[in-house]
Design an enzyme around this catalytic site. Structure first.
Site, PDB file in Angstrom:
ATOM      1  CE1 TYR A 236      10.618  -3.799  -8.102  1.00 41.92           C
ATOM      2  CE2 TYR A 236       9.301  -4.551  -6.243  1.00 41.92           C
ATOM      3  CZ  TYR A 236       9.440  -4.306  -7.594  1.00 41.92           C
ATOM      4  OH  TYR A 236       8.398  -4.570  -8.442  1.00 41.92           O
TER       5      TYR A 236
ATOM      6  N   GLY B  25       0.951   0.188  -5.075  1.00 46.10           N
ATOM      7  CA  GLY B  25      -0.274  -0.610  -5.082  1.00 46.10           C
ATOM      8  C   GLY B  25      -1.144  -0.235  -6.257  1.00 46.10           C
TER       9      GLY B  25
ATOM     10  CB  CYS C 156      -0.891   0.084   1.240  1.00 45.96           C
ATOM     11  SG  CYS C 156      -2.054  -1.245   1.383  1.00 45.96           S
TER      12      CYS C 156
ATOM     13  CG  ASN D 183       2.333   0.633   3.669  1.00 47.49           C
ATOM     14  OD1 ASN D 183       2.152  -0.485   3.191  1.00 47.49           O
ATOM     15  ND2 ASN D 183       3.509   1.217   3.690  1.00 47.49           N
TER      16      ASN D 183
END
Ligand code: SF4
Length: 470
Positions: free
Chosen positions: A262, A42, A14, A120
């Protein structure tokens, strides 16, 4: 999550955004731009809730739907969202949890008022809290831990005299990695887990305060970063300004290492570290290790250094910088494919690599390429990428991974799959190298995180199994 490249990637679950602007301003467009900047975190659903701090209490307008931010919001529905305070959310979920019921913000009315919540991360003890709530007669309408969290805040609020005290009270019960923003009719409250596993930053745009998962989202609105929300901190924003409750702040921190490798955008700064710089340094660390461990003529046997778009690119720049070799783009990436709702066959999944990444033949033909990617999950994507490069004429493809091998699942809201699906958990580096068809393979070492993030304490549990929160 249809094609092979998506299937074979780790996903963040999220992105959250919140804003408190002076009375009379309308924040829905700022939230929209913030969510667009967080879309990489997301892509399953998106939502915005707004309220007017000078309007009738309890009046929260919400729009949320399955789909990308650009698909969910139109001029018309954004126009209906009018208010000077609001929260927004983008969500990724695993297939089982993908439904509108789980989309956020979660907006609720209760005996003392109303709230909207975006979240999140993952509350690891949510099942136990949910069971307690169910024994108290509480019905649940979604399978998400965010709803459990919202109910816990509400039941604390019934006993306490302010929403911020209720949020702090609920935080005492939570275990896990989380970044939460709660909007009450007159206040915006943020809390971050005591280890700081999930990122959350505070910014400003004019007289408005902004909270977001990443600084890039604040900048997308024209605002600027002030600082990170501290691990364990509860921040309350009202008309009078900002208050900070640091009762849950602790010495021990564990920021998610994979944010730097990432998840996060390279133009974001998280916990004082530029994501771009961290990726560049990871590439440098890989190159330095190769210069120590590979044969003396290794650098002479590499013609160019390249990255797999997007998150391998910066590490490749860092690697090339140390090796003294040219950095090159070896792929054209088709950014317009987006998500497809057509159910793919296995062959079509494989074709997704073919469609999304096309090797630049004139660049790769006859070349010995050092290729960097951020991770290998199941190995299927990398194997297809190497095939594509070799079909385009590459003589050799040496693969370097800017993270250590994935060996363990993540319990803090990231979909690292279970151990048996992780190729590195059952195969040595040499075996993985053969399976993906690379000419050599090496990973970032756990010790190299020190070079990547300096003194910053990191969660590396999916690599070393040492979980900060049990
Ligand atoms: S286990 Fe891995 S993905 Fe999960 S928070 Fe820790 S470093 Fe990040």
């Amino acid at each position: 999550m249809n094609d092979l490249m998506e299937y074979d990637r780790i996903h963040e679950e999220c992105g959250v955004f919140g804003i408190y602007a002076p009375v009379g301003e309308n924040v829905s467009k700022d939230i929209y731009y913030g969510l667009l900047a967080l879309q990489h975190r997301g892509q399953e659903s998106a939502g915005i809730s707004v309220s007017d701090t000078a309007g009738p209490k309890g009046n929260i307008e919400t729009v949320k739907e399955m789909g990308l931010v650009s698909e969910v919001f139109t001029e018309e529905n954004l126009d209906r969202l009018r208010g000077n305070i609001g929260v927004g959310h983008v969500r990724y979920s695993t297939t089982g949890g993908s439904s509108l019921n789980n989309a956020q913000p979660i907006a609720m009315n209760y005996i003392k008022g109303s709230l909207a919540l975006v979240h999140n991360g993952n509350i690891v003890n949510a099942d136990r809290i949910k069971q307690e709530q169910m024994y108290r007669g509480q019905a649940h309408f979604s399978s998400s831990d965010s709803e459990v969290l919202a109910y816990e805040i509400i039941s604390e609020r019934v006993r306490s005299d302010s929403i911020e005290k209720a949020v702090s009270g609920a935080a005492l019960k939570l275990k896990g990695g989380y970044a939460v923003i709660v909007m009450s009719p007159r206040k915006l409250i943020a809390m971050r887990d005591p280890f700081g596993i999930k990122p959350l930053v505070l910014g400003k745009k004019g007289a408005a305060y902004i909270l977001a998962s990443e600084s890039a989202a604040i900048e997308a609105t024209g605002g600027e970063l002030i600082r990170d929300v501290l691990p364990g901190e509860v921040i309350t924003i009202t008309r009078e300004g900002i208050q900070s409750d640091r009762a849950l702040c602790q010495e021990k921190k564990a920021h998610c290492a994979f944010e730097y490798i990432y998840f996060a955008r390279p133009d974001s700064v998280i916990d004082g570290i530029s994501v771009y710089d961290a990726r560049f340094r990871a590439g440098q660390a890989l190159a330095k290790r190769d210069l120590c461990t590979q044969p003396a003529d290794f650098a002479d046997r590499i013609d160019l250094v390249a990255g797999v778009p997007d998150s391998g690119l910066v590490a490749a720049e860092g690697y090339a910088h140390v090796l003294g070799k040219p950095y090159a783009s070896v792929f054209h990436k088709n950014s317009y494919i987006g998500r497809s709702f057509i159910k793919p066959t296995d062959q079509e999944r494989k074709n997704a690599v073919h469609m999304k990444l096309r090797p630049l033949k004139t660049v790769v033909s006859g070349k010995r390429i050092l290729l960097i990617d951020d991770s290998i999950v199941r190995g299927t994507t990398m194997s297809e990428i190497i095939k594509e490069l070799k079909r385009a004429g590459a003589r050799e493809v040496h693969v370097r991974i800017s993270s250590p091998p994935f060996l363990h699942p993540c319990f803090y809201g990231t979909d690292v799959p279970s151990t048996h699906q992780l190729i590195a958990s059952a195969h040595s580096s040499g075996e993985v190298c053969r399976q993906i068809g690379a000419d050599s393979l090496a990973y970032l070492q756990i010790e190299d995180f020190d070079h990547m993030a300096g003194e910053l304490p990191l969660c590396k549990a999916c690599f070393d199994g040492k979980y900060p929160v049990q």
